[in-house]
Every structure is written in structure tokens, then in C-alpha cells.
Write a protein that holds these residues in place. Structure first.
Motif, PDB file in Angstrom:
ATOM      1  N   VAL A  42       0.799  -1.283  -0.013  1.00 31.22           N
ATOM      2  CA  VAL A  42      -0.023   0.089  -0.137  1.00 31.22           C
ATOM      3  C   VAL A  42       0.995   1.329  -0.037  1.00 31.22           C
ATOM      4  CG1 VAL A  42      -1.632   1.472   1.478  1.00 31.22           C
ATOM      5  CG2 VAL A  42      -1.805  -1.088   0.950  1.00 31.22           C
ATOM      6  N   SER A  43       1.939   1.233   0.932  1.00 36.00           N
ATOM      7  CA  SER A  43       2.655   2.308   0.868  1.00 36.00           C
ATOM      8  C   SER A  43       3.565   2.337  -0.425  1.00 36.00           C
ATOM      9  CB  SER A  43       3.721   2.211   2.179  1.00 36.00           C
ATOM     10  OG  SER A  43       3.015   2.680   3.329  1.00 36.00           O
ATOM     11  N   ARG A  44       4.083   1.445  -0.773  1.00 38.22           N
ATOM     12  CA  ARG A  44       4.776   1.474  -2.333  1.00 38.22           C
ATOM     13  C   ARG A  44       3.885   2.172  -3.343  1.00 38.22           C
ATOM     14  NH1 ARG A  44       5.682  -4.171  -3.579  1.00 38.22           N
ATOM     15  NH2 ARG A  44       6.883  -3.257  -5.569  1.00 38.22           N
ATOM     16  N   ALA A  45       2.801   1.954  -3.360  1.00 37.48           N
ATOM     17  CA  ALA A  45       1.836   2.373  -4.359  1.00 37.48           C
ATOM     18  C   ALA A  45       1.569   3.885  -3.957  1.00 37.48           C
ATOM     19  CB  ALA A  45       0.444   1.483  -4.489  1.00 37.48           C
ATOM     20  N   LEU A  46       1.194   4.211  -3.009  1.00 34.53           N
ATOM     21  CA  LEU A  46       0.990   5.510  -2.544  1.00 34.53           C
ATOM     22  C   LEU A  46       2.209   6.260  -2.949  1.00 34.53           C
ATOM     23  CD1 LEU A  46      -0.578   5.151   0.771  1.00 34.53           C
ATOM     24  CD2 LEU A  46      -1.892   6.241  -1.257  1.00 34.53           C
ATOM     25  N   ALA A  47       3.677   5.960  -2.463  1.00 35.80           N
ATOM     26  CA  ALA A  47       4.748   6.716  -2.837  1.00 35.80           C
ATOM     27  C   ALA A  47       4.878   6.721  -4.430  1.00 35.80           C
ATOM     28  CB  ALA A  47       5.937   5.986  -2.312  1.00 35.80           C
ATOM     29  N   ALA A  48       4.736   5.848  -5.164  1.00 33.19           N
ATOM     30  CA  ALA A  48       4.894   5.769  -6.603  1.00 33.19           C
ATOM     31  C   ALA A  48       4.030   6.769  -7.300  1.00 33.19           C
ATOM     32  CB  ALA A  48       4.706   4.344  -7.277  1.00 33.19           C
ATOM     33  N   GLY A  50       2.889   9.630  -5.733  1.00 40.38           N
ATOM     34  CA  GLY A  50       3.205  10.950  -5.174  1.00 40.38           C
ATOM     35  C   GLY A  50       2.748  11.433  -3.750  1.00 40.38           C
ATOM     36  N   ALA A  51       1.993  10.177  -3.270  1.00 40.13           N
ATOM     37  CA  ALA A  51       0.996  10.414  -2.010  1.00 40.13           C
ATOM     38  C   ALA A  51       1.877  10.345  -0.689  1.00 40.13           C
ATOM     39  CB  ALA A  51      -0.072   9.537  -1.956  1.00 40.13           C
ATOM     40  N   ALA A  52       1.538  11.014   0.324  1.00 38.02           N
ATOM     41  CA  ALA A  52       2.273  10.967   1.462  1.00 38.02           C
ATOM     42  C   ALA A  52       2.213   9.669   2.107  1.00 38.02           C
ATOM     43  CB  ALA A  52       1.898  12.096   2.183  1.00 38.02           C
ATOM     44  N   THR A  53       3.230   9.023   2.643  1.00 36.57           N
ATOM     45  CA  THR A  53       2.771   7.739   3.261  1.00 36.57           C
ATOM     46  C   THR A  53       4.009   7.332   4.240  1.00 36.57           C
ATOM     47  OG1 THR A  53       2.163   5.433   3.051  1.00 36.57           O
ATOM     48  CG2 THR A  53       3.859   6.139   1.520  1.00 36.57           C
ATOM     49  N   LEU A  54       3.623   6.657   5.191  1.00 39.74           N
ATOM     50  CA  LEU A  54       5.059   6.186   6.017  1.00 39.74           C
ATOM     51  C   LEU A  54       4.558   4.731   6.368  1.00 39.74           C
ATOM     52  CD1 LEU A  54       7.462   6.608   8.127  1.00 39.74           C
ATOM     53  CD2 LEU A  54       5.642   7.149   9.794  1.00 39.74           C
ATOM     54  N   ALA A  55       5.412   3.729   6.230  1.00 40.35           N
ATOM     55  CA  ALA A  55       5.276   2.065   6.529  1.00 40.35           C
ATOM     56  C   ALA A  55       6.173   2.255   7.627  1.00 40.35           C
ATOM     57  CB  ALA A  55       5.806   1.673   5.264  1.00 40.35           C
ATOM     58  N   VAL A  56       5.394   1.401   8.929  1.00 41.08           N
ATOM     59  CA  VAL A  56       5.925   1.152   9.777  1.00 41.08           C
ATOM     60  C   VAL A  56       6.175  -0.604   9.576  1.00 41.08           C
ATOM     61  CG1 VAL A  56       5.540   0.176  12.479  1.00 41.08           C
ATOM     62  CG2 VAL A  56       4.815   2.407  11.449  1.00 41.08           C
ATOM     63  N   VAL A  57       7.390  -1.018   9.718  1.00 39.33           N
ATOM     64  CA  VAL A  57       7.702  -2.287   9.059  1.00 39.33           C
ATOM     65  C   VAL A  57       8.643  -3.177  10.409  1.00 39.33           C
ATOM     66  CG1 VAL A  57       8.724  -3.738   7.358  1.00 39.33           C
ATOM     67  CG2 VAL A  57       7.778  -1.293   6.921  1.00 39.33           C
ATOM     68  N   PRO A  58       7.995  -4.126  10.955  1.00 42.73           N
ATOM     69  CA  PRO A  58       8.884  -5.030  11.782  1.00 42.73           C
ATOM     70  C   PRO A  58      10.027  -5.801  11.004  1.00 42.73           C
ATOM     71  CG  PRO A  58       6.753  -5.359  12.179  1.00 42.73           C
ATOM     72  CD  PRO A  58       6.849  -4.638  10.871  1.00 42.73           C
ATOM     73  N   LEU A  59      11.226  -5.660  11.270  1.00 47.83           N
ATOM     74  CA  LEU A  59      12.283  -6.322  10.486  1.00 47.83           C
ATOM     75  C   LEU A  59      13.258  -6.995  11.275  1.00 47.83           C
ATOM     76  CD1 LEU A  59      13.185  -3.020   8.431  1.00 47.83           C
ATOM     77  CD2 LEU A  59      12.010  -5.272   7.593  1.00 47.83           C
ATOM     78  N   GLY A  60      13.726  -8.320  10.945  1.00 48.32           N
ATOM     79  CA  GLY A  60      14.733  -8.883  11.800  1.00 48.32           C
ATOM     80  C   GLY A  60      15.480  -9.872  10.808  1.00 48.32           C
ATOM     81  N   GLY A  61      16.675 -10.111  11.290  1.00 48.24           N
ATOM     82  CA  GLY A  61      17.397 -11.258  10.353  1.00 48.24           C
ATOM     83  C   GLY A  61      18.114 -10.506   9.202  1.00 48.24           C
ATOM     84  N   HIS A  62      18.921 -11.328   8.413  1.00 50.40           N
ATOM     85  CA  HIS A  62      19.237 -11.344   7.326  1.00 50.40           C
ATOM     86  C   HIS A  62      18.261 -10.770   6.111  1.00 50.40           C
ATOM     87  CE1 HIS A  62      23.585 -12.670   8.387  1.00 50.40           C
ATOM     88  NE2 HIS A  62      22.973 -13.814   8.913  1.00 50.40           N
ATOM     89  N   ASP A 252      -3.863  -4.618  -2.700  1.00 43.59           N
ATOM     90  CA  ASP A 252      -3.141  -3.589  -1.926  1.00 43.59           C
ATOM     91  C   ASP A 252      -3.113  -2.365  -2.779  1.00 43.59           C
ATOM     92  OD1 ASP A 252      -0.696  -6.262  -1.453  1.00 43.59           O
ATOM     93  OD2 ASP A 252      -2.417  -5.854  -0.163  1.00 43.59           O
ATOM     94  N   CYS A 253      -2.874  -2.347  -4.074  1.00 40.95           N
ATOM     95  CA  CYS A 253      -2.935  -1.394  -5.057  1.00 40.95           C
ATOM     96  C   CYS A 253      -4.396  -0.669  -4.905  1.00 40.95           C
ATOM     97  CB  CYS A 253      -2.327  -1.562  -6.228  1.00 40.95           C
ATOM     98  SG  CYS A 253      -0.510  -1.961  -6.216  1.00 40.95           S
ATOM     99  N   MET A 254      -5.194  -1.423  -5.069  1.00 46.40           N
ATOM    100  CA  MET A 254      -6.656  -1.041  -5.018  1.00 46.40           C
ATOM    101  C   MET A 254      -6.887  -0.310  -3.636  1.00 46.40           C
ATOM    102  SD  MET A 254      -9.799  -2.162  -3.540  1.00 46.40           S
ATOM    103  CE  MET A 254     -11.297  -1.811  -3.861  1.00 46.40           C
ATOM    104  N   LEU A 255      -6.505  -0.932  -2.725  1.00 44.80           N
ATOM    105  CA  LEU A 255      -6.802  -0.129  -1.529  1.00 44.80           C
ATOM    106  C   LEU A 255      -5.857   1.265  -1.234  1.00 44.80           C
ATOM    107  CD1 LEU A 255      -7.717   0.144   1.549  1.00 44.80           C
ATOM    108  CD2 LEU A 255      -6.103  -1.303   2.304  1.00 44.80           C
ATOM    109  N   ALA A 256      -4.789   1.427  -2.026  1.00 40.17           N
ATOM    110  CA  ALA A 256      -3.956   2.428  -1.597  1.00 40.17           C
ATOM    111  C   ALA A 256      -4.942   3.507  -2.669  1.00 40.17           C
ATOM    112  CB  ALA A 256      -2.731   2.163  -2.480  1.00 40.17           C
ATOM    113  N   GLY A 257      -5.153   3.199  -3.657  1.00 34.02           N
ATOM    114  CA  GLY A 257      -5.823   3.941  -4.675  1.00 34.02           C
ATOM    115  C   GLY A 257      -7.130   4.626  -4.080  1.00 34.02           C
ATOM    116  N   LEU A 258      -8.116   3.688  -3.489  1.00 31.01           N
ATOM    117  CA  LEU A 258      -8.985   4.171  -2.714  1.00 31.01           C
ATOM    118  C   LEU A 258      -8.798   5.169  -1.446  1.00 31.01           C
ATOM    119  CD1 LEU A 258     -12.084   3.844  -2.204  1.00 31.01           C
ATOM    120  CD2 LEU A 258     -11.268   1.663  -0.650  1.00 31.01           C
TER     121      LEU A 258
END
Ligand SMILES: Nc1ncnc2c1ncn2[C@@H]1O[C@H](COP(=O)(O)OP(=O)(O)OP(=O)(O)O)[C@@H](O)[C@H]1O
Ligand SMILES: O=P(O)(O)OC[C@@]1(O)O[C@H](CO)[C@@H](O)[C@@H]1O
Length: 315
Positions: A42-48, A50-62, A252-258
Motif C-alpha cells: 500500500v505504501s509503495r503504491a502511494l509513494a509511486a 506521489g502520495a504522503a505515506t509512512l510504512a511501519v515495518v517489523p524487521l529481523g535477521g538477514h 493492496d494497490c486497489m486499497l492504496a488508490g481508494l
């Protein structure tokens, strides 16, 4: 600003093969890696677009480092939540006729303190946002009660709350009465506990959820487009794609566009058309690629003059 949380993000590994055959060595003609997970998409589609977005992403390991590197190439501003466990890799197998088969790992087991940190990081990020969208499955260890905490926190901050998930955790999330939910056809049927063969059935099921306190129910319908229901309105839109390549991330892209349409002051119908345009444009792209404005302009979504209630779905 649209803030997303992807409790269980992924490195998406997409491979193109001739045809899927069990027990065989299948050699891929193409292969790609994308930053994945429903909220990330969703955030990738919004950023692509030009829409303002911020993604909170849990990340771990390689694989968490790899996902962070992939995110760095997308232009998405992301806020990591560091995990002890390893971020998952999901595999998509794409066939020439557009059939997509997905193999999704469970993801890392979150500790109680990691759950708490994920919730607090998300609510801090959501300060002043228009929407907080929590999208995708929960990893092992993340209990569905995170939805109640996030719903309460978003409400206290005047932030509208969106959930797009599936299965038992989606049913728990729906009980928190989000502002908006975005099930696909199968997920809506699972929520209400029975098949929904026509758009009339989808409308009735969506209205059940609206009357329970959910302001907007948007239902993606695959090649049949999407429909949207509120207490006062109902709309359906559709766009044809001549050569579908990959449906991964289309919802996800549909939700982003909506959401972009709703935050841009569009009407319910116009926002749905925006969602269908982004979702259908995504289907013409490989892997979990998200559409650019140029890609979106290649599709011509049509808002139905009236709900095609007798439309039979899912063929
Ligand atoms: N074959 C298709 N032709 C045209 N548009 C499509 C097609 N498949 C999907 N779409 C578009 O993408 C949107 C989302 O599709 P779908 O209902 O499959 O979402 P989803 O199941 O949530 O997808 P995912 O979970 O893979 O992101 C649809 O509302 C429609 O606009
Ligand atoms: O396991 P989940 O969270 O339900 O789905 C994860 C996922 O399949 O969803 C996205 C497509 O919508 C992909 O980027 C990712 O691999």
C-alpha cells in the motif's frame, strides 16, 4: 498522510515458469525480488503516485536487512521495528496465463515486548495522520488483540482506521469496528460465513457489516472489479486488463488508490474508480510491482451507472 503497519512483511520472490508441475524441477525464465507485505505494498503504491505515506515495518535477521534494502529503492519512508526473529520470504510462481501461486512463510515469532514496541511505534507514527492502515497476516506471537489497541490509539488521535487481512485475525479486527475494511470476495464470504455468488449477495453482506458500525466496506472482486458500501451509498467499478501478468499486490494497490482518493476529497464513487484503476494497473505488471501514474493511465475504469446486482462473481 497514510500510515501503514505490516505486522508480517516479506521479501517477495517472484519466478516466471512455463507451467506448474508437482515433483518436477521447474526452471524459471524470470525472477525478481520486491519489498512485500500488504501494508508495504500500500505504501509503495502511494509513494509511486506521489502520495504522503509512512510504512511501519517489523524487521529481523538477514532477510530483514534485505527487506530494508529493497524498501530503500522504493522511495517509501519506513520506520523499522527491530525483531530477534527473521523476516520471512514469500514465493510467487507466475505462469504465462497470469495464474499466480503463492507460497507464504509464517514469519517470525514476536515476543510480548516486540508486540508492545510494534504497537507503540505505529501509534507514534500515526500522530497527525489521516489514515492508519493495518494490512496483512499476523506473525506467530502477534495476538489479534493488537487490533483493539491500534483501534483505540487511532481513535484517540482522530485517525481513521483501516484493516485488510484474512482468516480468524480479520474477524477479530472487524469486531473493533474499523472505519474501513477491504476484504476480497472470498474474505467477505468467510467473514459472513456463507457463499456470495452474486453482487446482490455481496451488497447484503457488506450492508450487514456497515450496520454493525463499520463506516466503509470496500470489496475487491478480482476481474469483476470492486464495490464499495456505506450507510447511504453503494458503488461498483470495473476495468478490463487484456493481459494479466500477476495479481500479487493488486488488492493492496486497489486499497492504496481508494485511500488516496478519499484523502484527496474525491466522492465515494470517484475514490472507488481510483482504487480500481490502481488495482487493475497492478495486474498488468510483474511480481508485486506497483503502478506508476503512467501505468494507471493505461486502464480505463468504468463506474457502473447502477449496481449490477445480478452479476455472478468469481468465474
Ligand atoms: N484479472 C483482472 N483484470 C482486471 N482487474 C483485476 C484483475 N484481477 C484483479 N484486478 C483488480 O485488482 C483489484 C484487486 O484484486 P483482488 O480482488 O484479486 O484483490 P486481492 O485478492 O486482495 O489481491 P492480493 O491479495 O493479491 O493483493 C480488483 O478490485 C480489480 O480492480
Ligand atoms: O501472508 P499475508 O500477509 O496474508 O500476505 C502476504 C503477501 O502475500 O501479500 C502481499 C500481496 O497482497 C505480498 O506482498 C505478500 O507476500
Amino acid at each position: 498522510m497514510i500510515v501503514t503497519l505490516t505486522p508480517n512483511p516479506s521479501v517477495d520472490h517472484a519466478m516466471v515458469i512455463g507451467s506448474l508441475a508437482r515433483g518436477e524441477v521447474l526452471r524459471a525464465s524470470e525472477s525478481r525480488l520486491d519489498a512485500g507485505g500488504k501494508g508495504v505494498n500500500v505504501s509503495r503504491a502511494l509513494a509511486a503516485n506521489g502520495a504522503a505515506t509512512l510504512a511501519v515495518v517489523p524487521l529481523g535477521g538477514h532477510q530483514g536487512h534485505l527487506l530494508a534494502d529493497l524498501l530503500g529503492t522504493t522511495g517509501v519512508t519506513h520506520r523499522p521495528v527491530t525483531l530477534a526473529g527473521s523476516t520471512r520470504m514469500n514465493v510467487s510462481v507466475l505462469e504465462p496465463d497470469g495464474t499466480t501461486t503463492k507460497l507464504n512463510e509464517p514469519g517470525p515469532t514476536l515476543s510480548a515486548s516486540e508486540n508492545t514496541t510494534m504497537i507503540q511505534t505505529t501509534l507514534d507514527a500515526a500522530e497527525g495522520a489521516d489514515w492508519l492502515a493495518v494490512c496483512g497476516s499476523l506473525p506467530p506471537g502477534a495476538t489479534p488483540d493488537i487490533y483493539a489497541a491500534l483501534r483505540a490509539g487511532a481513535g484517540a488521535r482522530g485517525v481513521r482506521f483501516v484493516v485488510d487481512s484474512s482468516g480468524a485475525s480479520f474477524a477479530v479486527a472487524v469486531e473493533t469496528r474499523p472505519t474501513l475494511i477491504k476484504p476480497n470476495h472470498e474474505e467477505l464470504a468467510e467473514l459472513v460465513g456463507h457463499a456470495l455468488p452474486t453482487l446482490r449477495d455481496v451488497r447484503d453482506a457488506a450492508r450487514e457489516l456497515v450496520s454493525s458500525g463499520i463506516e466503509i466496506v470496500a470489496v475487491s472482486l478480482g476481474a469483476d472489479g470492486a464495490a464499495l458500501f456505506t450507510a447511504d451509498e453503494a458503488a461498483h467499478a470495473h476495468a478490463s486488463v487484456s493481459a494479466p501478468v500477476s495479481t500479487v499486490g493488486a488488492g493492496d494497490c486497489m486499497l492504496a488508490g481508494l485511500l488516496h482518493g478519499l484523502t484527496s476529497g474525491l466522492s465515494i464513487g470517484e475514490a472507488l474508480v481510483s482504487g480500481v484503476a490502481w488495482g487493475s494497473a497492478a495486474v498488468a505488471l510483474p511480481g508485486s510491482s506497483v503502478p506508476t501514474p503512467a501505468d494507471v493511465r493505461t486502464v480505463a475504469p468504468v463506474l457502473s451507472a447502477e449496481l449490477p446486482l445480478s452479476m455472478e462473481l468469481g468465474h
